[in-house]
Design a protein around this motif. Structure first.
Motif, mmCIF file in Angstrom:
data_model
loop_
_atom_site.group_PDB
_atom_site.id
_atom_site.type_symbol
_atom_site.label_atom_id
_atom_site.label_comp_id
_atom_site.label_asym_id
_atom_site.label_seq_id
_atom_site.Cartn_x
_atom_site.Cartn_y
_atom_site.Cartn_z
ATOM 1 N N LYS A 141 -10.241 2.641 -57.184
ATOM 2 C CA LYS A 141 -11.187 1.544 -57.427
ATOM 3 C C LYS A 141 -12.557 1.826 -56.828
ATOM 4 O O LYS A 141 -13.570 1.343 -57.317
ATOM 5 C CB LYS A 141 -10.637 0.254 -56.807
ATOM 6 C CG LYS A 141 -9.444 -0.307 -57.557
ATOM 7 C CD LYS A 141 -9.267 -1.795 -57.245
ATOM 8 C CE LYS A 141 -8.179 -2.402 -58.108
ATOM 9 N NZ LYS A 141 -6.856 -1.793 -57.834
ATOM 10 N N GLU A 142 -12.547 2.567 -55.710
ATOM 11 C CA GLU A 142 -13.829 2.791 -55.028
ATOM 12 C C GLU A 142 -14.007 4.270 -54.710
ATOM 13 O O GLU A 142 -13.079 4.917 -54.217
ATOM 14 C CB GLU A 142 -13.877 1.974 -53.738
ATOM 15 C CG GLU A 142 -13.809 0.486 -54.026
ATOM 16 C CD GLU A 142 -13.968 -0.333 -52.761
ATOM 17 O OE1 GLU A 142 -15.105 -0.711 -52.454
ATOM 18 O OE2 GLU A 142 -12.956 -0.544 -52.096
ATOM 19 N N ILE A 143 -15.185 4.757 -54.999
ATOM 20 C CA ILE A 143 -15.510 6.150 -54.690
ATOM 21 C C ILE A 143 -16.749 6.147 -53.803
ATOM 22 O O ILE A 143 -17.778 5.557 -54.168
ATOM 23 C CB ILE A 143 -15.780 6.949 -55.986
ATOM 24 C CG1 ILE A 143 -14.550 6.860 -56.907
ATOM 25 C CG2 ILE A 143 -16.111 8.397 -55.678
ATOM 26 C CD1 ILE A 143 -14.879 7.082 -58.363
ATOM 27 N N TYR A 144 -16.611 6.763 -52.646
ATOM 28 C CA TYR A 144 -17.758 6.886 -51.740
ATOM 29 C C TYR A 144 -18.409 8.236 -51.975
ATOM 30 O O TYR A 144 -17.767 9.273 -51.844
ATOM 31 C CB TYR A 144 -17.305 6.794 -50.279
ATOM 32 C CG TYR A 144 -16.862 5.417 -49.895
ATOM 33 C CD1 TYR A 144 -17.782 4.482 -49.417
ATOM 34 C CD2 TYR A 144 -15.534 5.022 -50.033
ATOM 35 C CE1 TYR A 144 -17.382 3.202 -49.077
ATOM 36 C CE2 TYR A 144 -15.121 3.743 -49.707
ATOM 37 C CZ TYR A 144 -16.054 2.835 -49.233
ATOM 38 O OH TYR A 144 -15.656 1.573 -48.906
ATOM 39 N N ILE B 141 -15.774 12.029 -63.126
ATOM 40 C CA ILE B 141 -14.433 12.204 -63.713
ATOM 41 C C ILE B 141 -13.465 11.184 -63.118
ATOM 42 O O ILE B 141 -12.614 10.632 -63.819
ATOM 43 C CB ILE B 141 -13.929 13.660 -63.510
ATOM 44 C CG1 ILE B 141 -14.802 14.651 -64.282
ATOM 45 C CG2 ILE B 141 -12.457 13.803 -63.894
ATOM 46 C CD1 ILE B 141 -14.834 14.488 -65.793
ATOM 47 N N LEU B 142 -13.620 10.891 -61.834
ATOM 48 C CA LEU B 142 -12.742 9.889 -61.204
ATOM 49 C C LEU B 142 -13.052 8.478 -61.701
ATOM 50 O O LEU B 142 -12.183 7.618 -61.739
ATOM 51 C CB LEU B 142 -12.908 9.935 -59.675
ATOM 52 C CG LEU B 142 -12.277 11.136 -58.979
ATOM 53 C CD1 LEU B 142 -12.791 11.246 -57.541
ATOM 54 C CD2 LEU B 142 -10.752 11.033 -58.980
ATOM 55 N N ALA B 143 -14.330 8.245 -62.061
ATOM 56 C CA ALA B 143 -14.752 6.880 -62.395
ATOM 57 C C ALA B 143 -14.677 6.573 -63.882
ATOM 58 O O ALA B 143 -14.491 5.430 -64.271
ATOM 59 C CB ALA B 143 -16.196 6.671 -61.911
ATOM 60 N N GLN C 292 -18.323 -4.983 -61.959
ATOM 61 C CA GLN C 292 -17.382 -4.101 -62.663
ATOM 62 C C GLN C 292 -16.185 -3.757 -61.769
ATOM 63 O O GLN C 292 -16.293 -3.790 -60.539
ATOM 64 C CB GLN C 292 -18.100 -2.815 -63.095
ATOM 65 C CG GLN C 292 -19.267 -3.049 -64.028
ATOM 66 C CD GLN C 292 -18.846 -3.763 -65.298
ATOM 67 O OE1 GLN C 292 -17.800 -3.463 -65.878
ATOM 68 N NE2 GLN C 292 -19.631 -4.750 -65.725
ATOM 69 N N PRO C 293 -15.063 -3.395 -62.401
ATOM 70 C CA PRO C 293 -13.850 -3.161 -61.608
ATOM 71 C C PRO C 293 -13.909 -1.916 -60.719
ATOM 72 O O PRO C 293 -13.281 -1.870 -59.663
ATOM 73 C CB PRO C 293 -12.753 -3.013 -62.663
ATOM 74 C CG PRO C 293 -13.453 -2.758 -63.963
ATOM 75 C CD PRO C 293 -14.808 -3.378 -63.853
#
Ligand code: NAP
Length: 474
Positions: free
Chosen positions: A205-208, A178-180, A280-281
């Motif tokens: 921009k980044e999800i760990y 959902i965040l991405a 990808q962004p």
């Protein structure tokens, strides 16, 4: 004297003239599967009142299943068929322990079944866990799904670049996705309008995605991890060293060879290696063998301190993450812990605090003081077995409990003072000024939501406050 004689009815309990009266609390999948089992029995007439604390039925199918997984929500069609069976009534907006106590229920029904699920979350027990910006994934899920309990929360994603999601289950997958996922895709789902607006402003921009054990032990399933590799505008980034399986990991895979999920998860992730960091962004960094040991930040979340783990097999044969004493820090502004759900205690009903479930044998609630069943009280679903399995898992689980209920009903235990009059409960609720929502009322809410959704190209636009829901029911 038997229950049949004492309830003042003619005919055998479970006959047309003297139906078995059952109250079910919790109108999620386990509740509906149990109701179906109860109502479809040949030669055994049952009338079921299904209660929910929300004005809406379907539990996690409405408030938990991710909005971009609409196909999963098709199970609702089965539940609608159940609701159309003779003998079924729905009472939404009725909270067990508030509107009705256990003694009220036992006075009006032969049996009561709790299918209340697992509504709270597990804690990590690490410093900084309660810093602003660190929250359980469960409330984020409730928020984007328009659950009335969580709709007032604020998730400001417009100042956030990095998010950490702790845990490797399918809830972690949902939250990460959902965040991405692109907002244009989410706009076609039944995501809550305010959540869509917040995601539109998102600067993430980044999800760990952080797993304490390895890719082979991950709890996510193949379609869910594969979906992360296919999101538009997103790279799923893995570290080659996390996919280099040592002897313990190879032993794990060999022992679990019959469950192909594990090997396939490893294969799906391994296939990402050649891509490197990608172009990808948005990036999802799937990191394995790391345990958060502290949420860092002054006043709010600024990062996470992680300890590197390796996999060990303990003396009991359990494959565990073991800290190596090597630490690293990552920077992030939001942390979602997604390490499992936990049940709530039901007033007057025994509870196993450690496991977050109601102690039971085959669905019969057990009093821990005596180790004997509590007469006429049952559980099914997550409150019975803990938060595991997919929606369909609850079908067999509910059937097993209903089997126990039927066996017990046939034994007709002695019971005093039962008032199985169908009008008694609606009258009691009205007397207590509880505005119970019927299934017809719900269908009215449903129509209003679907109509509002049509205007926006969504399957529905959910009403998300109790006031709106009750107004629509009226
Ligand atoms: P889950 O599948 O039990 O996963 C929990 C995860 O948290 C595991 O990776 C576990 O790691 C990790 N964990 C536990 N304690 C931890 C700690 N202290 N530190 C770090 N990690 C920790 O739970 P869930 O994701 O909440 O899902 C609940 C159920 O709903 C599951 O059966 C799931 O499949 C189902 N569900 C299905 C879907 C779907 O079908 N699309 C969607 C959502 C949920 P370990 O393995 O090392 O314990």
């Amino acid at each position: 004297m038997t229950m049949e004689q004492q309830s003042g009815n003619n005919g055998k309990l479970g006959s047309v003239s003297n139906p078995l009266r059952v109250a079910v609390f919790g109108a999620g999948p386990a509740g509906f599967y149990a109701v179906e089992e109860l109502l479809k029995q040949d030669g055994h007439t049952v009338s079921v009142d299904l209660f929910d604390r929300l004005p809406t039925p379907y539990g996690l199918v409405r408030g938990g299943v991710a909005p971009d997984h609409q196909k999963i929500k098709a199970v609702i069609k089965q539940y609608e068929k159940t609701a159309a069976r003779p003998g079924f009534r729905f009472f939404g907006n009725v909270t067990f322990g508030e509107a009705l106590a256990l003694e009220d229920v036992l006075a009006h029904y032969h049996q009561v079944l709790f299918t209340t699920g697992a509504e709270s979350d597990r804690r990590m027990g690490i410093p900084g866990e309660d810093l602003p910006g660190s929250s359980p994934a469960t409330i984020f899920v409730g928020w984007y799904n328009g659950h009335p309990d969580y709709r007032e929360l604020k998730f400001d994603l417009s100042t956030v670049e990095r998010v950490a999601v702790i845990g490797n289950g399918n809830v972690a997958m949902d939250v990460t996705r959902i965040l991405a996922r692109s907002v244009d895709e989410l706009a076609k789902t039944d995501i809550a309008d305010y959540a869509l607006a917040a995601l539109r402003r998102s600067t993430v921009k980044e999800i760990y995605l952080l797993g304490r054990r390895g890719p082979a032990q991950a709890a996510f399933t193949n379609p869910e991890i594969r979906e992360l590799t296919e999101l538009a505008g997103v790279d799923l980034v893995v570290r080659p060293e996390d996919l280099e399986l040592d002897a313990v990991n190879r032993e794990f895979l060999a022992l679990h060879a019959s469950e192909q999920t594990h090997q396939r998860n490893v294969d799906i992730l391994t296939a990402q290696i050649p891509k490197g960091a990608g172009t990808q962004p948005r990036k999802i960094h799937a990191r394995f063998f790391v345990s958060p040991v502290e949420v860092l930040g002054r006043g709010r979340v600024e990062g996470l301190r992680l300890e590197k783990n390796h996999l060990v097999k303990d003396e009991t044969g359990v494959f565990k993450a073991q800290g190596t004493g090597v630490y690293e820090e990552i920077s992030c502004q939001l942390v979602f812990r997604s390490i499992g759900y936990k049940g709530h205690q039901l007033p007057g009903v025994p509870f196993d605090e450690r496991n977050g479930i109601v102690p039971n044998r085959d669905g019969r609630v057990i009093d821990p003081a005596t180790n004997h069943p509590v007469p006429r009280v049952y559980v099914a679903g997550w409150i019975k077995r803990g938060p595991s399995g997919v929606i369909g898992t609850n079908k067999l689980d509910a059937a097993a409990t209903v089997q126990a209920m039927r066996e017990d009903a046939e034994q007709a235990p002695v019971f005093n003072g039962l008032s199985p009059d169908l009008n008694a409960i609606p009258a009691l609720l009205a007397q207590r000024q509880v505005r119970a929502v019927t299934f017809e009322d719900w269908k009215r809410i449903d129509r209003i939501e679907v109509e509002a959704g049509k205007k926006r190209g969504k399957p529905r636009e959910k009403l998300t406050t109790l006031a709106e829901l009750l107004a629509a029911a009226n």
